[in-house]
Scaffold this active site. Structure first.
Site, PDB file in Angstrom:
ATOM      1  N   ASN A   1       1.066   1.362  14.729  1.00 44.90           N
ATOM      2  CA  ASN A   1       0.689   0.489  15.838  1.00 44.90           C
ATOM      3  C   ASN A   1      -0.700   0.904  16.319  1.00 44.90           C
ATOM      4  O   ASN A   1      -1.335   1.785  15.731  1.00 44.90           O
ATOM      5  CB  ASN A   1       1.742   0.519  16.951  1.00 44.90           C
TER       6      ASN A   1
ATOM      7  N   ALA B   1      12.518  -1.052  19.251  1.00 48.35           N
ATOM      8  CA  ALA B   1      12.849  -1.406  17.860  1.00 48.35           C
ATOM      9  C   ALA B   1      12.027  -2.563  17.304  1.00 48.35           C
ATOM     10  O   ALA B   1      12.228  -2.963  16.157  1.00 48.35           O
ATOM     11  CB  ALA B   1      14.334  -1.709  17.681  1.00 48.35           C
ATOM     12  N   ALA B   2      11.090  -3.092  18.073  1.00 48.05           N
ATOM     13  CA  ALA B   2      10.263  -4.189  17.552  1.00 48.05           C
ATOM     14  C   ALA B   2       9.455  -3.730  16.338  1.00 48.05           C
ATOM     15  O   ALA B   2       9.410  -4.413  15.311  1.00 48.05           O
ATOM     16  CB  ALA B   2       9.336  -4.712  18.644  1.00 48.05           C
ATOM     17  N   GLY B   3       8.820  -2.567  16.460  1.00 48.70           N
ATOM     18  CA  GLY B   3       8.044  -2.057  15.341  1.00 48.70           C
ATOM     19  C   GLY B   3       8.908  -1.678  14.154  1.00 48.70           C
ATOM     20  O   GLY B   3       8.561  -1.941  12.999  1.00 48.70           O
ATOM     21  N   ASP B   4      10.061  -1.065  14.428  1.00 54.61           N
ATOM     22  CA  ASP B   4      10.972  -0.671  13.349  1.00 54.61           C
ATOM     23  C   ASP B   4      11.466  -1.891  12.579  1.00 54.61           C
ATOM     24  O   ASP B   4      11.546  -1.880  11.342  1.00 54.61           O
ATOM     25  CB  ASP B   4      12.166   0.094  13.914  1.00 54.61           C
TER      26      ASP B   4
ATOM     27  N   GLY C   1       0.071  -9.738  17.720  1.00 54.73           N
ATOM     28  CA  GLY C   1       0.445  -9.946  16.324  1.00 54.73           C
ATOM     29  C   GLY C   1       0.201  -8.725  15.469  1.00 54.73           C
ATOM     30  O   GLY C   1       0.494  -7.593  15.868  1.00 54.73           O
TER      31      GLY C   1
ATOM     32  N   ASP D   1      20.422   6.301  21.699  1.00 61.13           N
ATOM     33  CA  ASP D   1      19.476   5.961  22.753  1.00 61.13           C
ATOM     34  C   ASP D   1      20.202   5.809  24.086  1.00 61.13           C
ATOM     35  O   ASP D   1      21.219   5.108  24.173  1.00 61.13           O
ATOM     36  CB  ASP D   1      18.765   4.634  22.445  1.00 61.13           C
TER      37      ASP D   1
ATOM     38  N   GLY E   1      14.485   5.630  11.834  1.00 62.94           N
ATOM     39  CA  GLY E   1      15.058   5.456  10.502  1.00 62.94           C
ATOM     40  C   GLY E   1      16.279   4.568  10.513  1.00 62.94           C
ATOM     41  O   GLY E   1      16.412   3.642   9.709  1.00 62.94           O
TER      42      GLY E   1
END
Length: 305
Positions: free
Chosen positions: A187, A252-255, A228, A15, A43
Site C-alpha cells: 500500500n 482485510a481490504a488489502g488482503d 484505487g 482479531d 495470511g
C-alpha cells in the site's frame, strides 16, 4: 480444467475489533461502542478470500494452544482451505490483533504475533513439497522474515508465481529477494517505507515504484485505498480507479485484493483484468464489518455491479 493451486504462507490471528467514533490520540481515553472477535491475520484473510473465490487453497501457518487456536483452524477449514499442514503449538498463544475501527471505516491495528513467530525457517523448508505442488505462492510479513525469504527462494526454484504483500513494511527487503518476486503488492505507506520516497499522489507512487523496479522487482501493484491501485513494471504503468462504495470497515481490504488478484491470474485473466477483479472483491469487503466476516462468496462477486 481444475482449480489452480494457491499456497498461502503466513499469519493466523484472532482479531478483537473495537468500534470507536474516531481513533484516539496518545493519552486519550475514549469510549467504544462494541467489541467483536473475528478470525483474521493477513495470511488467513488471503487464504479465506482465495478459497471463497473458488481456488484450491492450502495454507502454512501456526496457531496456539489457547482458546483461539482450534476455532481459527476450524474457521479456515469451513471456508474451504486445506489446513492439514497448519500446526497447533500447545505451549504458545495464538496471534492476536486489536483493531480500532472509526465511524468512517478507517482502522488502526496492534498485532501480537504469538504462534506466528514459530513459523520459522525449518517449518517452511520442511514443507518444500507443498510449495512444489502449488501454482502460485502468496506471502506477507507477519511471520519471521527469514522464513518468508526462504519460501520465496523455494517458490522461484520450482518456477512458481511469487506474490509478496510487504505488510507490515520492514525497513528494507534484500535485493536478492525482490529480484525473485513476480509481483510486489504494497500500500502507500509500505511503498513509502521501502522506497524511501514520499508517496502522496499517483505520480509520486509511480516514482517510488520505479525505485523498487530498479532493485529487481518485476512488477508492482500499489493499493491506494479510495484512489484505487497503480500497476507499474519496466514497460508500462496504469491506474485502476476504486469503485464508489460506502466504506464501513477497511480491515482485510488489502488482503482480499492480493488474494483476488492471484485468483484472477490463476483463471487466465490478463493483469488489468485480474486487478479489476481484485478491485471488485475489495470494494465488497469494505462495505462490511470485520476481517474474514466481510469476505464475499464467488456468487456475490459475480453478481456485484
Amino acid at each position: 480444467m481444475g482449480a489452480s493451486k494457491i499456497l498461502i504462507i503466513g499469519s493466523i490471528n484472532m482479531d478483537l475489533v473495537l468500534r470507536v467514533p474516531y481513533i484516539p490520540q496518545v493519552g486519550e481515553t475514549l469510549l467504544g461502542s462494541s467489541v467483536e472477535r473475528v478470525p483474521g491475520g493477513k495470511g488467513a484473510n488471503q487464504a479465506v478470500t482465495a478459497a471463497k473465490l473458488g481456488a484450491d487453497v492450502s495454507m502454512l501457518g501456526k496457531v496456539g494452544g489457547d482458546e483461539f487456536g482450534g476455532p481459527l483452524i476450524d474457521n479456515l477449514r469451513q471456508a474451504g482451505v486445506n489446513t492439514d499442514h497448519i500446526d497447533l503449538e500447545s505451549a504458545s498463544s495464538s496471534g492476536l490483533a486489536v483493531i480500532q475501527v472509526n465511524d468512517e471505516g478507517d482502522n488502526s491495528i496492534v498485532v501480537l504475533s504469538g504462534a506466528n513467530d514459530l513459523c520459522d525457517l525449518s517449518y517452511v523448508t520442511a514443507h518444500e513439497n507443498l510449495i512444489k505442488e502449488a501454482d502460485s505462492v502468496i506471502l506477507q510479513l507477519e511471520i519471521p522474515h527469514e522464513a518468508v525469504y526462504a519460501a520465496v527462494n523455494l517458490a522461484r526454484k520450482h518456477g512458481k508465481t511469487v506474490i509478496l504483500n510487504p505488510a507490515p513494511a520492514p525497513d528494507s527487503i534484500p535485493d536478492e529477494v525482490l529480484g525473485k518476486l513476480d509481483y510486489l503488492i504494497p500500500n502507500e505507506t509500505e511503498l513509502q517505507k521501502l522506497s524511501g520516497q514520499t508517496v502522496d499522489s499517483i505520480a509520486s507512487a509511480k516514482d517510488a515504484a520505479k525505485v523498487l523496479l530498479a532493485k529487481g522487482v518485476s512488477s508492482l501493484i500499489v493499493t491506494l485505498g479510495s484512489n484505487g491501485s497503480l500497476y507499474v513494471n519496466a514497460n508500462e504503468s496504469f491506474h485502476v480507479p476504486a469503485r464508489a462504495v460506502k466504506a464501513v470497515d477497511t480491515t482485510a481490504a488489502g488482503d482480499s485484493f492480493v488474494a483476488a488478484f492471484a485468483v484472477g491470474l490463476s483463471e487466465g485473466r490478463s493483469v488489468p483484468e485480474a486487478i479489476s477483479f481484485a478491485t471488485k472483491v475489495s470494494s465488497i469487503v469494505v462495505t462490511k464489518a470485520g476481517a474474514q466476516t466481510s469476505i464475499p462468496e464467488r456468487n456475490e462477486v459475480d453478481a456485484f455491479v
